[in-house]
Structures are given as C-alpha cells and as structure tokens.
Write a protein that holds these residues in place. Structure first.
Motif, mmCIF file in Angstrom:
data_model
loop_
_atom_site.group_PDB
_atom_site.id
_atom_site.type_symbol
_atom_site.label_atom_id
_atom_site.label_comp_id
_atom_site.label_asym_id
_atom_site.label_seq_id
_atom_site.Cartn_x
_atom_site.Cartn_y
_atom_site.Cartn_z
ATOM 1 N N ILE A 135 0.822 -1.123 -0.492
ATOM 2 C CA ILE A 135 -0.125 0.334 -0.365
ATOM 3 C C ILE A 135 0.808 1.061 -0.122
ATOM 4 O O ILE A 135 1.873 1.097 0.757
ATOM 5 C CB ILE A 135 -0.771 -0.320 1.294
ATOM 6 C CG1 ILE A 135 -2.047 -1.042 1.044
ATOM 7 C CG2 ILE A 135 -1.650 1.196 1.245
ATOM 8 C CD1 ILE A 135 -2.549 -1.195 1.952
ATOM 9 N N ASP A 136 0.598 1.903 -0.969
ATOM 10 C CA ASP A 136 1.537 3.720 -0.698
ATOM 11 C C ASP A 136 1.075 4.529 0.617
ATOM 12 O O ASP A 136 -0.219 4.544 1.544
ATOM 13 C CB ASP A 136 0.934 4.202 -2.198
ATOM 14 C CG ASP A 136 1.304 5.317 -1.986
ATOM 15 O OD1 ASP A 136 2.513 5.876 -1.059
ATOM 16 O OD2 ASP A 136 1.483 6.012 -3.605
ATOM 17 N N ASP A 138 0.927 6.961 0.847
ATOM 18 C CA ASP A 138 -0.127 8.717 0.591
ATOM 19 C C ASP A 138 -1.444 7.932 0.499
ATOM 20 O O ASP A 138 -1.682 9.700 0.402
ATOM 21 C CB ASP A 138 1.129 9.301 0.117
ATOM 22 C CG ASP A 138 2.079 9.715 0.546
ATOM 23 O OD1 ASP A 138 2.642 9.920 1.548
ATOM 24 O OD2 ASP A 138 3.572 9.664 -0.199
ATOM 25 N N ASP A 139 -1.357 6.952 0.250
ATOM 26 C CA ASP A 139 -3.054 6.648 -0.533
ATOM 27 C C ASP A 139 -3.660 6.231 1.062
ATOM 28 O O ASP A 139 -3.938 6.076 1.791
ATOM 29 C CB ASP A 139 -2.973 5.773 -0.862
ATOM 30 C CG ASP A 139 -4.038 5.138 -1.756
ATOM 31 O OD1 ASP A 139 -5.326 5.548 -1.871
ATOM 32 O OD2 ASP A 139 -4.600 3.770 -1.352
ATOM 33 N N ARG A 392 1.948 3.651 7.359
ATOM 34 C CA ARG A 392 0.769 4.392 7.334
ATOM 35 C C ARG A 392 0.035 4.629 8.695
ATOM 36 O O ARG A 392 0.518 3.622 9.527
ATOM 37 C CB ARG A 392 -0.450 2.871 6.722
ATOM 38 C CG ARG A 392 -0.423 3.003 5.020
ATOM 39 C CD ARG A 392 -0.785 2.330 4.628
ATOM 40 N NE ARG A 392 -2.726 2.401 4.963
ATOM 41 C CZ ARG A 392 -3.217 3.275 4.865
ATOM 42 N NH1 ARG A 392 -2.944 4.248 4.067
ATOM 43 N NH2 ARG A 392 -4.706 3.328 5.320
#
Length: 415
Positions: A135-136, A138-139, A392
C-alpha cells in the motif's frame, strides 16, 4: 557670632543627613540591581515529553526546549530514541519498533533492543501471499482494517542514569495462522552497551533473591484476595487468574522518595485471548553504588505534594503543580542581598522526571556544542519517536493492560 554659629550647625547637620540618605539610596539601588539578576545556573530539566535547557546569570534567563530524552552516565550524555518501521498490505499490517541510544559526541547510534518477531511474521505471510501488493503510505483510500495485524509497540517508562526501563507490547493476529498472541513485558537495558540487565546486575545477588521472593508473595496475596472476594468484578477476574505467571525478568526500575524500587509486570491472558498484565506494588531495594549519581537528579516532593524541588549549590529549582495536575510552574529560587526571590522559568507539562546539572561540574565546550546539535536535530525531527520510514497509521490493536489500581477494568495499552 552666636547667631552665625547657631545657624551654621543646623546647616551642617542637614548636609550630613542628605549625604547619608544619598548613600542609603545608592546602597538600596545596588542591592536591588543585584536582586534582579538571577543566580548563575545551568541544567537540563525533563518533564512531560520534552527536555528544557535552562541557563541563567547576568544576561538573564534563557530557556530552550526540544522533544528529546537525555540521560547521563559516567560523565557522558546519551540520547535515547525509538525508531519505527513497517510494511502495509491491503490484508495485512506489520509494524515494529527498536530502541536506540547515541552518546552525544559520537555520530553512530547503538541498538538497545530489537525483536525480530514482527518482520519474521511479515516474511512468512508474504511467502503465503506472493501476489500481495504494498500500500502506498500516501493513499488515503487504502483499507485500514486488515485481517492480519502484527505490531510491536515499545514505550520508554523511565530512565535512571545508565539504566533505561521500557515496556514491549507485542500483538500477533495472523489470519488463518496459529493462535493469536498478545504479550506485555518490562525490561531494563544499559544505554551504554545495549545489554539487558538482571536484578543481580543492578542490585546484587542477595537483593535479587529477596526481591523475587517478595514479588511472588505479592502476586500470591493478590490472587488470594481475588479468590476470596465476592463481588462481580472479582468473579470476572477469577476467570483469568490462572493465566498470570510470575516472570522474574519482567521488571523495571522506579523510585520512591528518591530511593530505588522495583516494579514487576505479571503477564496473563483473558478468556478471549487478549493480553492482560498486573503491575504489582513496588518493592523497595537497597541503594546500590550507582544510585548515588542518580539520586540528585530526582524530584523531591513536599509532604503535601504542593511543591517539588531540586537543591543545588547556590540555588534551588522548584515547581508547583497546577490545580488539575497537568502542568508545573517552574522557578529558580535563591537568596539575594535583599532576601529570597523566585525567577520564573517556564510552565511545563507534567510529570517532572529529572534534573541534570551542567554547572557543577561544568560541562566542556565540546559537550555544550554536542548538546546544542542534539537539541537542534530533535526539534527538526519533531519528537523522540523518530520514524525510520513512513508507515501508515496503525489500526487499533487488541492489547489490554490491567493496572494494579484498576485491577478489574481493562484499559487500552495506548493510554
């Protein structure tokens, strides 16, 4: 003649009186100037989540702060910080922590504690899920409730000279894997070497035997109280009572009235697999030789808890807690030519941890420059919890702690 003589004597008296008044006013003004200048002092004051560097003297009061944790050992200063790392997938979240220390005049850091469990689980999960996509960070639309959560949380509890007490909370919830694990543990590590400390290392073999015996007895008394209690909360506690196992290595250093003490964390498991922990009452220990250097850094509270202070040669640092106990009004107290006086320093967040003097003995120029660099860097990084990489925000874990003062109530580990 008589008239002139009688007239001249009052004039002379008035002149003498006037001169005396001038001298008196000058002396008062001189003492007043002295009284307005704070005494020469320099120290580090740790409170809340920051350290304050205070310098006072003829130039007035100067204060700077940074979210940094410092301790002193063997005449050297060490910065302690936590680095966090992690990897995120749509269906899995892995996060680990590591404690580091750095002697301020050196550029390299020393790893104090690292548990490879999290990354080992991440490697195993990836092998079972080879098509999983990272997962990015920044997403903002990415899922936040993965089925697999393996997280390690480390919290610095206290530091006493070279000895750092920390708590590790480990959550392992692997979807489709082995039984979930949730573990809490206290430990003490040497900031100079990274070696975990035993009770014998810290307090000697005799005290180790006595303290372990006292800890076991304390847990036994607590268990008997729960078994014999008849209220509803005790009934709930009895369901998990047998899961608590005394661990002589799960301890931390604390202090009571500036004397050393030991606190044990006893891990347990709830009926639904959640981690529980009982903090036993602290056990006083005989002060070892190394405690002499620590004692003077610790706060000394008034009997009514209305004031805390540190005595230094030529001055005193004192603080009064606010009505809600959330902050402290810090002042420099000293005697002057016109009596005692307080110089306000700052209002800081509670609690107060330690005061490290920099003026007796005075620190070297090189050490002062190293302190300045450490303060600058910490302020730039915005906190002692320095991230090794972007991760995250973590979803809520399932860890719970049961503290000794709320034994029958589950509370989040992230208080």
């Amino acid at each position: 003649m008589q008239v002139r003589l009688s007239g001249s004597r009052p004039t002379l008296t008035r002149l003498r009186a006037f001169a005396f008044v001038i001298a008196l006013l000058s002396a008062c003004d001189s003492r007043g100037v002295v009284g307005r200048v704070p005494p020469a002092a320099e120290f580090l004051f740790a409170a809340g989540d920051s350290t304050y560097w205070v310098r006072s003297g003829a130039d007035g009061m100067r204060v700077r702060s940074a979210p940094i944790l410092l301790t002193q050992a063997d005449g050297k200063f060490y910065e302690v910080f936590i680095a966090e790392d992690g990897v995120e997938y749509e269906e899995a979240s892995f996060g680990s922590s590591r404690i580091w220390s750095r002697e301020l005049t050196q550029t390299d850091s020393l790893s104090l504690f690292h548990d490879s469990t999290v990354m080992t689980e991440a490697t195993r999960w990836k092998k079972r899920n080879p098509r999983a996509v990272l997962i990015d960070p920044d997403d903002e639309e990415a899922p936040t409730d993965p089925a697999t959560i393996v997280h390690e949380e480390i919290e610095i509890v206290d530091v006493h000279g070279p000895w750092l007490t920390f708590r590790q909370l480990l959550d392992i919830d692997v979807d489709g894997g082995a039984a979930h694990r949730h573990v809490g543990h206290l430990a003490v590590v040497d900031v100079r070497s990274g070696k975990l400390a035993s009770l014998e290392t810290l307090f000697g073999a005799v005290e180790q035997t006595r303290v372990i015996g006292a800890g076991r007895a304390s847990l036994a008394r607590l268990a008997d109280s729960i078994r014999n209690a008849g209220d509803e909360r005790a009934a709930v506690a009895r369901e998990t009572l047998e899961s608590f196992r005394f661990d002589s290595t799960s301890f931390g250093i604390t202090d009571s009235s500036r004397s050393p003490a030991v606190s044990f964390l006893v891990p347990g498991v709830s009926s639904d697999g959640e981690a529980l922990a009982i903090y036993l009452p602290t056990i006083s220990v005989a002060a070892p030789v190394w405690w002499d250097a620590v004692k003077g850094t610790l706060p000394e509270w008034a009997r009514d808890s209305s004031r805390v202070s540190w005595q230094r040669a030529g001055y005193e640092v004192a603080a009064r807690p606010s009505a809600d106990g959330e902050s402290l009004a810090l002042v420099l107290h000293a005697r002057t030519g016109i009596g005692q006086r307080d110089w306000p320093i700052a209002t800081v967040a509670s609690p107060a941890y330690q005061l490290i003097a920099l003026d007796a003995p005075p620190v070297t120029v090189a050490m002062r420059e190293a302190l300045a660099r450490a303060f600058d860097t910490s302020a730039a990084l915005d906190g002692i919890g320095q991230r090794a990489s972007d991760v995250r925000p973590r979803p809520r874990t399932r860890s719970r702690l049961v503290r000794r003062d709320v034994l029958f109530r589950r509370v989040s580990a992230r208080r």
